[in-house]
Design a protein around this motif. Structure first.
Motif, PDB file in Angstrom:
ATOM      1  N   ASP A 455       0.839  -1.218   0.000  1.00  0.00           N
ATOM      2  CA  ASP A 455       0.000   0.000   0.000  1.00  0.00           C
ATOM      3  C   ASP A 455       0.867   1.258   0.000  1.00  0.00           C
ATOM      4  O   ASP A 455       0.573   2.234  -0.697  1.00  0.00           O
ATOM      5  CB  ASP A 455      -0.931   0.019   1.220  1.00  0.00           C
ATOM      6  N   LYS A 456       1.950   1.220   0.790  1.00  0.00           N
ATOM      7  CA  LYS A 456       2.852   2.386   0.860  1.00  0.00           C
ATOM      8  C   LYS A 456       3.558   2.593  -0.486  1.00  0.00           C
ATOM      9  O   LYS A 456       3.809   3.716  -0.906  1.00  0.00           O
ATOM     10  CB  LYS A 456       3.911   2.179   1.952  1.00  0.00           C
ATOM     11  N   LEU A 458       2.331   1.791  -3.460  1.00  0.00           N
ATOM     12  CA  LEU A 458       1.338   2.368  -4.377  1.00  0.00           C
ATOM     13  C   LEU A 458       1.147   3.860  -4.086  1.00  0.00           C
ATOM     14  O   LEU A 458       0.964   4.658  -5.013  1.00  0.00           O
ATOM     15  CB  LEU A 458       0.001   1.631  -4.257  1.00  0.00           C
ATOM     16  N   GLU A 459       1.248   4.226  -2.806  1.00  0.00           N
ATOM     17  CA  GLU A 459       1.097   5.632  -2.426  1.00  0.00           C
ATOM     18  C   GLU A 459       2.237   6.469  -3.011  1.00  0.00           C
ATOM     19  O   GLU A 459       2.025   7.577  -3.507  1.00  0.00           O
ATOM     20  CB  GLU A 459       1.087   5.749  -0.882  1.00  0.00           C
ATOM     21  N   LEU A 460       3.473   5.906  -2.995  1.00  0.00           N
ATOM     22  CA  LEU A 460       4.630   6.602  -3.580  1.00  0.00           C
ATOM     23  C   LEU A 460       4.416   6.790  -5.089  1.00  0.00           C
ATOM     24  O   LEU A 460       4.646   7.878  -5.634  1.00  0.00           O
ATOM     25  CB  LEU A 460       5.912   5.795  -3.325  1.00  0.00           C
ATOM     26  N   ARG A 462       1.578   6.869  -6.657  1.00  0.00           N
ATOM     27  CA  ARG A 462       0.470   7.824  -6.847  1.00  0.00           C
ATOM     28  C   ARG A 462       0.976   9.266  -6.697  1.00  0.00           C
ATOM     29  O   ARG A 462       0.660  10.146  -7.497  1.00  0.00           O
ATOM     30  CB  ARG A 462      -0.640   7.529  -5.823  1.00  0.00           C
ATOM     31  N   ARG A 463       1.830   9.488  -5.669  1.00  0.00           N
ATOM     32  CA  ARG A 463       2.348  10.834  -5.409  1.00  0.00           C
ATOM     33  C   ARG A 463       3.220  11.332  -6.571  1.00  0.00           C
ATOM     34  O   ARG A 463       3.096  12.468  -7.026  1.00  0.00           O
ATOM     35  CB  ARG A 463       3.183  10.799  -4.117  1.00  0.00           C
ATOM     36  N   GLU A 464       4.093  10.461  -7.072  1.00  0.00           N
ATOM     37  CA  GLU A 464       5.006  10.858  -8.152  1.00  0.00           C
ATOM     38  C   GLU A 464       4.261  11.065  -9.477  1.00  0.00           C
ATOM     39  O   GLU A 464       4.546  12.011 -10.216  1.00  0.00           O
ATOM     40  CB  GLU A 464       6.116   9.809  -8.319  1.00  0.00           C
ATOM     41  N   VAL A 499      -6.124   0.242 -10.101  1.00  0.00           N
ATOM     42  CA  VAL A 499      -5.805   1.366  -9.205  1.00  0.00           C
ATOM     43  C   VAL A 499      -5.677   2.683  -9.976  1.00  0.00           C
ATOM     44  O   VAL A 499      -6.220   3.708  -9.580  1.00  0.00           O
ATOM     45  CB  VAL A 499      -4.485   1.080  -8.430  1.00  0.00           C
TER      46      VAL A 499
END
Length: 683
Positions: A455-456, A458-460, A462-464, A499
């Motif tokens: 999950d973390k 995927l968050e990285l 998503r942010r980039e 996603v």
């Protein structure tokens, strides 16, 4: 070895008939010389020792007295026999598997010589060989060589046959090494060394025999390399390129970035080589992203401005297309014509490129294995550059070379070569190294996470991607395998589409057609695809400066150099880049690989640790790497001997008498037999 022994058929050895000669031929043994140079791969030591001295887990041979009647247990067709015994001051349990027929020969108080694996904690010897005073064949007290043979050729037969060969032909074993070197290193005479290596435990210490033969093997290997280099330089066969240095400086000033000091130094070395009358054979090693391609571009530019053609051979079509695009951009203002030649090029397009090369209308061609096909002809090929050189076999590289008249050769690799392998696999090359990364590059931040932390990750991503940047997600396998439950690219592609949306995610793998790969890479390069799911086809050279995230799934399945190559796909632009290794390694070696990646970004340090973890045999992985296979020597263990042999061989070939004196006739005969001085052997 006296070359005479290589002309005596192996059938002349006592006990070798037609059938055995055919078996020996399958192991590459045709002559007496071949037979005597089949060195043991290891030894079995049956010398009797006190059990008190044996280490835990060691194989040991002891004299024993039986202290209890053996007890036999049966498990179907298998048996386990146990009895108490003593050797010296040590009482122990002796265990035999499937050898119950020995029971009658092991009465209480009886004596036997036992060989087996010692378990110190349990005071137990698992017996593999049992001998009695009356045994017909006695191994006890001896050290027996073990050879890499099989089929109809047994170990006892091989030992007996090599003994016979030594007895019959030992007096024909002549000295090969110059007397000065034998004295300098206090080496055994060759005849004694051969006896010592095949008949250990005799008058000749085995270590002295090995030291002599290892040095000789490395010396002969280095002599071939040094003689070839000296011969090539003496003949001055090569192209002395005539180009305008000022024109090359203008090209360098026009580059869209500033060269590093490292690049300037290497370019100077390469330009000097191009102007010299003998062929350049230079290895350019540099870390991922160190700018090797720019060095190649300057060399190709100088070659073209001297009126000749250049070729760049790379391992994949994706990489060939990328290099062709970037070279066109650099060369266009200077009127240099660049073409692409790859396997997927068909019909009139392919014919057009072939015609352009033959007429000289094309100055530089970039391609894959398609460059070495029979129908490819150059008007005047002056420089060959190969990228990621261990991807190509020695034969493939030399085919491309032969398409010109002694063209210069520049070989590039992003797998930094440890010194041992530089001397062996690339001993005939001059080595240049790019250490610095281009200015303004930020170090890549590498982290290692467990699959539960996805999950973390995927968050990285998503942010980039929200900031307009792109990401790679690399998986080891293309589709489900019954044996291995690796996360695979197709699965991951489906998950990430859910996603990030179907249009934002691309898929790249080895089974796609070239057109499909081009389409995906084109869309990723243009920024239309935010996340690219891929197998390791992105490992080599793909350059998308906007990509800032590299996620490697099941990272423990990859080797260290592969992981470092993958990490090098990001960190090519001005923004901070990240490499995330998703792994849950079960082995200590797997955990160690992850730790090395997190600790260092330096490819040379990664290569050093990789060599430590894997050993030199696996470093390149493939037989076609050019890393030589030695009969006895191990370059990583025998490194001091390797360096000494290189220096001694280089000094000898510089001496004019080596080429003319009768004292060196035997060594020159070896060079002639292997056709070293015909320019084809060493690529």
């Amino acid at each position: 070895m006296s070359t005479e022994l290589f002309s005596i058929p192996v059938e002349q050895v006592r006990g070798v008939g037609e059938a055995k000669a055919r078996e020996l031929a399958s192991f590459g043994i045709f002559s007496v010389g071949d037979l005597l140079e089949l060195f043991p791969i290891r030894y079995e030591d049956f010398r009797i020792r006190p059990l008190e001295e044996a280490q835990d887990g060691e194989k040991v041979t002891v004299s024993a007295i039986v202290l209890s009647e053996p007890n036999v247990q049966r498990f179907g067709k298998r048996t386990r026999m146990v009895c108490k015994a003593a050797s010296g001051t040590v009482s122990f349990t002796a265990v035999w598997f499937n050898q119950h027929f020995l029971k009658e020969r092991l009465p209480y108080g009886g004596e036997a010589t036992l060989t087996g694996k010692w378990d110190r904690a349990r005071k137990q010897l698992t017996v593999s060989n049992t001998e009695f005073a009356s045994s017909r064949v006695q191994k006890a007290g001896s050290v027996l060589p073990v050879y890499a043979v099989g089929g109809e050729i047994t170990q006892p037969w091989m030992r007996k046959t090599i003994h016979a060969a030594l007895d019959q032909f030992g007096d024909k074993v002549g000295e090969l090494l110059p007397p000065a070197l034998v004295r300098k290193y206090r080496l055994l005479p060759r005849r004694d060394a051969l006896r010592g290596i095949h008949q250990p435990g005799g008058d000749v210490p085995g270590a002295d025999a090995r030291r002599r033969l290892v040095y000789e093997e490395l010396f002969l290997f280095q002599l071939k390399i040094q003689a070839y280099r000296a011969w090539a330089n003496r003949r001055k066969e090569g192209v002395a390129h005539r180009f305008d240095r000022e024109e090359v400086r203008r090209f360098v000033r026009a580059l869209p970035f500033e060269l590093t000091d490292s690049q300037k130094k290497v370019i100077a070395e390469v330009l000097n080589d191009l102007e010299a009358p003998h062929s350049m054979n230079r290895l350019l090693q540099g870390d991922v992203g160190a700018g090797k391609t720019v060095v190649a571009a300057v060399a190709l530019f100088a070659c073209v401005k001297g009126g000749l053609q250049g070729a760049l051979m790379v391992p994949t079509e994706i990489l060939a297309e990328q290099h062709a695009r970037s070279l066109r951009k650099l060369f266009e203002p200077f009127g240099v014509e660049v073409a692409l030649l790859i396997g997927s090029l068909r019909g009139s397009e392919r014919r057009g490129v072939l015609a352009g090369l033959q007429s000289g209308m094309i100055d530089v061609v970039v391609g894959t294995h398609a460059l070495i096909q029979d129908d490819v002809y150059f008007r005047a090929l002056g420089l060959v550059v190969t990228d990621e050189q261990h991807r190509f076999g020695v034969a493939q590289r030399s085919v491309l070379r032969r398409k010109g008249l002694h063209p210069d050769v520049l070989t590039m690799t992003a797998t930094p070569i440890p010194r041992t392998l530089a001397i062996t696999a690339f001993g005939d090359m001059d080595v240049s190294t790019l250490r610095e990364l281009p200015k303004g590059r930020l170090p890549i931040r590498t982290s290692w996470v467990k699959p539960s932390a996805m999950d973390k990750v995927l968050e990285l991503i998503r942010r980039e991607t929200a900031a307009g940047r792109q990401a790679y997600v690399v998986c080891p396998l293309i589709e489900e395998s019954d044996k291995l439950d690796y996360q695979n690219a197709l699965d991951m592609y489906a998950q990430l589409q859910a996603v990030f949306g179907p249009s934002s995610v691309g898929l790249l793998h080895g089974r796609m057609t070239p057109a499909e790969k081009d389409d995906v890479m084109g869309r990723f390069g243009a920024g239309d695809v935010a996340v690219l799911v891929a197998t390791t086809v992105v490992e080599v050279g793909v350059d998308v400066p906007n990509a800032t995230v590299m996620v490697v799934y099941d990272a423990e399945r990859f080797g260290l150099s592969q992981l470092h190559q993958l990490r090098g796909r990001v960190g090519r632009g001005a923004h901070q880049s990240y490499c995330v290794l998703v792994a849950d390694p079960k082995s200590e070696a797997g955990r160690e690989r992850m730790s090395v990646m997190v600790e260092t970004n330096d490819g040379f340090e990664v290569a050093r640790r990789d060599l430590e973890l894997r050993g030199p045999g696996d470093f390149f992985g493939t037989k076609q790497s050019g890393a030589p296979e030695f009969k006895l020597a191990d370059p990583s263990l025998d490194f001091a001997a390797l360096e000494a042999a290189r220096d001694d061989a280089a000094e000898l070939v510089r001496d004019e008498t080596f080429w003319t004196s009768a004292a060196y006739a035997e060594l020159r005969a070896i060079l002639a037999r292997e056709q070293i001085l015909q320019g084809e052997l060493i690529d």
